[in-house]
Enzyme design. Structure first.
Site, PDB file in Angstrom:
ATOM      1  N   ASP A  48       0.835  -1.204   0.000  1.00 48.51           N
ATOM      2  CA  ASP A  48       0.000   0.000   0.000  1.00 48.51           C
ATOM      3  C   ASP A  48       0.869   1.254   0.000  1.00 48.51           C
ATOM      4  O   ASP A  48       1.794   1.390   0.810  1.00 48.51           O
ATOM      5  CB  ASP A  48      -0.894   0.013   1.242  1.00 48.51           C
ATOM      6  CG  ASP A  48      -1.796   1.238   1.290  1.00 48.51           C
ATOM      7  OD1 ASP A  48      -2.881   1.192   0.691  1.00 48.51           O
ATOM      8  OD2 ASP A  48      -1.391   2.253   1.902  1.00 48.51           O
ATOM      9  N   TYR A  53       2.764  10.272   0.021  1.00 46.20           N
ATOM     10  CA  TYR A  53       3.843   9.728   0.841  1.00 46.20           C
ATOM     11  C   TYR A  53       5.201  10.075   0.242  1.00 46.20           C
ATOM     12  O   TYR A  53       6.228   9.958   0.917  1.00 46.20           O
ATOM     13  CB  TYR A  53       3.738   8.202   0.962  1.00 46.20           C
ATOM     14  CG  TYR A  53       2.476   7.684   1.588  1.00 46.20           C
ATOM     15  CD1 TYR A  53       1.562   8.519   2.226  1.00 46.20           C
ATOM     16  CD2 TYR A  53       2.187   6.318   1.541  1.00 46.20           C
ATOM     17  CE1 TYR A  53       0.401   8.019   2.786  1.00 46.20           C
ATOM     18  CE2 TYR A  53       1.025   5.806   2.108  1.00 46.20           C
ATOM     19  CZ  TYR A  53       0.131   6.660   2.716  1.00 46.20           C
ATOM     20  OH  TYR A  53      -1.027   6.160   3.270  1.00 46.20           O
ATOM     21  N   LYS A  82      -2.862   6.034  -4.037  1.00 47.11           N
ATOM     22  CA  LYS A  82      -3.994   6.917  -3.756  1.00 47.11           C
ATOM     23  C   LYS A  82      -3.888   8.252  -4.488  1.00 47.11           C
ATOM     24  O   LYS A  82      -2.798   8.810  -4.657  1.00 47.11           O
ATOM     25  CB  LYS A  82      -4.094   7.178  -2.249  1.00 47.11           C
ATOM     26  CG  LYS A  82      -4.126   5.907  -1.414  1.00 47.11           C
ATOM     27  CD  LYS A  82      -4.135   6.192   0.073  1.00 47.11           C
ATOM     28  CE  LYS A  82      -3.948   4.928   0.884  1.00 47.11           C
ATOM     29  NZ  LYS A  82      -2.548   4.440   0.861  1.00 47.11           N
ATOM     30  N   HIS A 113      -7.858   9.582  -1.654  1.00 49.13           N
ATOM     31  CA  HIS A 113      -7.199   9.608  -0.346  1.00 49.13           C
ATOM     32  C   HIS A 113      -8.042  10.303   0.721  1.00 49.13           C
ATOM     33  O   HIS A 113      -8.138   9.830   1.854  1.00 49.13           O
ATOM     34  CB  HIS A 113      -5.837  10.299  -0.475  1.00 49.13           C
ATOM     35  CG  HIS A 113      -4.860   9.881   0.565  1.00 49.13           C
ATOM     36  ND1 HIS A 113      -3.501   9.814   0.342  1.00 49.13           N
ATOM     37  CD2 HIS A 113      -5.023   9.502   1.851  1.00 49.13           C
ATOM     38  CE1 HIS A 113      -2.884   9.409   1.438  1.00 49.13           C
ATOM     39  NE2 HIS A 113      -3.789   9.217   2.372  1.00 49.13           N
TER      40      HIS A 113
END
Length: 316
Positions: A48, A53, A82, A113
């Site tokens: 994931d 990120y 996402k 998200h």
């Protein structure tokens, strides 16, 4: 019986999502590639990630390393990323960028998200702010509009399934009547200190699989020393972390275990099948927190938006 770490849940697309996944949020630069490779080597098949990120390149390298080493074939992996908030009006562009960074031709799952849009032309590509420091949110853009763009991706070969993240009942009730395709997954913060039973039950009723993030709480979380969790751990001869991760499998939810430490990555796969008495013990713990209005949320986005989630005292 299938080993708990190898359980899979059926999505509304007909595909299966591995119950245990490796989370990559807040993994330090230089560590993610090795963590992903080691996780796949240890048996993980669910990875994931997310645009925000800012480590999709490393995640992709870890996946490539594992494939090149003959540890796994691409089709044996379930890869999620996402759509970030500044791309709600540029959904396919965002997907293409994520695929490029990951070095993949397709995703198994693409999630919205958060159910809000931020200014795509703001003063930062991911985290635009106003002069007063508040997030630069585009309030006129509906998350339903974003979802319509997500649905169009299914006509391409770039995604196998689409879903949402951080959606409460409030937002799903806005979305589902206008959706042509129901989300396959809703990824939320979830643990015995924040069971979110309302949204879990709602999603189960609608055929949406829950994926839990922050399943252990946070660093120094009281969950590790909570008497009922310790009681189950001692009874079963495992660690409290194992109990906390296994709890999600027992609920029918997939769960993300985040670590970059090889030994912990391996330990997080040592899940067990909890029995009815174990589940009852943990349920009593959650019920007690509810009675005391003591639910605890660890992830608070600085958006200044009411997402309809329980706050620290368990109220909506």
């Amino acid at each position: 019986m299938t080993a708990a770490a190898d359980v899979r849940f059926k999505l509304n697309t007909g595909a299966e999502i591995p119950a245990l996944g490796l989370g990559t949020w807040q993994s330090a630069p230089g560590e993610v590639e090795r963590a992903v490779f080691h996780a796949i080597k240890a048996g993980y098949r669910h990875i994931d990630g997310a645009c925000c990120y800012q480590n999709e390149e490393e995640v992709g390298k870890g996946i490539k390393d594992a494939i090149d080493a003959g540890l796994v074939k691409r089709e044996e992996l379930f890869v999620t990323t996402k759509l970030w908030c500044t791309f709600h009006s540029r959904v396919e562009e965002a997907l293409d960028e994520s695929l490029k960074k990951l070095g993949l031709d397709y995703l198994d799952l693409y999630l919205v998200h958060w159910p809000l849009a931020m200014n795509p032309n703001g003063n930062h590509p991911l985290f635009p702010k106003h002069e007063d420091g508040s997030r630069d949110i585009v309030h006129s853009h509906s998350h339903v509009t974003t979802w319509k763009s997500m649905e169009k991706l299914l006509t391409t070969s770039k995604v196998k399934a689409i879903g949402v993240s951080n959606y409460s009942v409030k937002y799903l009730e806005e979305l589902l009547p206008q959706a042509t395709v129901a989300p396959a997954v809703n990824q939320i913060e979830n643990h015995p200190s924040l069971p979110q039973q309302e949204i879990v039950d709602f999603c189960k009723e609608k055929g949406i699989v829950i994926t839990a993030y922050s399943p252990l709480g946070s660093t120094g979380s009281p969950l590790f020393t909570a008497a009922p969790i310790v009681e189950v751990a001692q009874k079963r001869g495992v660690t409290p972390a194992t109990v906390l991760l296994s709890w999600h499998i027992a609920r029918g939810s997939s769960v993300l275990a985040k670590s970059v430490t090889p030994s912990r990555i391996e330990d997080n796969r040592k899940l067990i099948h909890l029995d009815d008495s174990d589940i009852a013990t943990i349920a009593n713990y959650s019920d007690d927190l509810a009675a005391k209005q003591a639910f605890q949320r660890f992830i608070f986005p600085p958006f200044g938006v009411d997402f309809g989630f329980p706050d620290k005292v368990g109220k909506l």
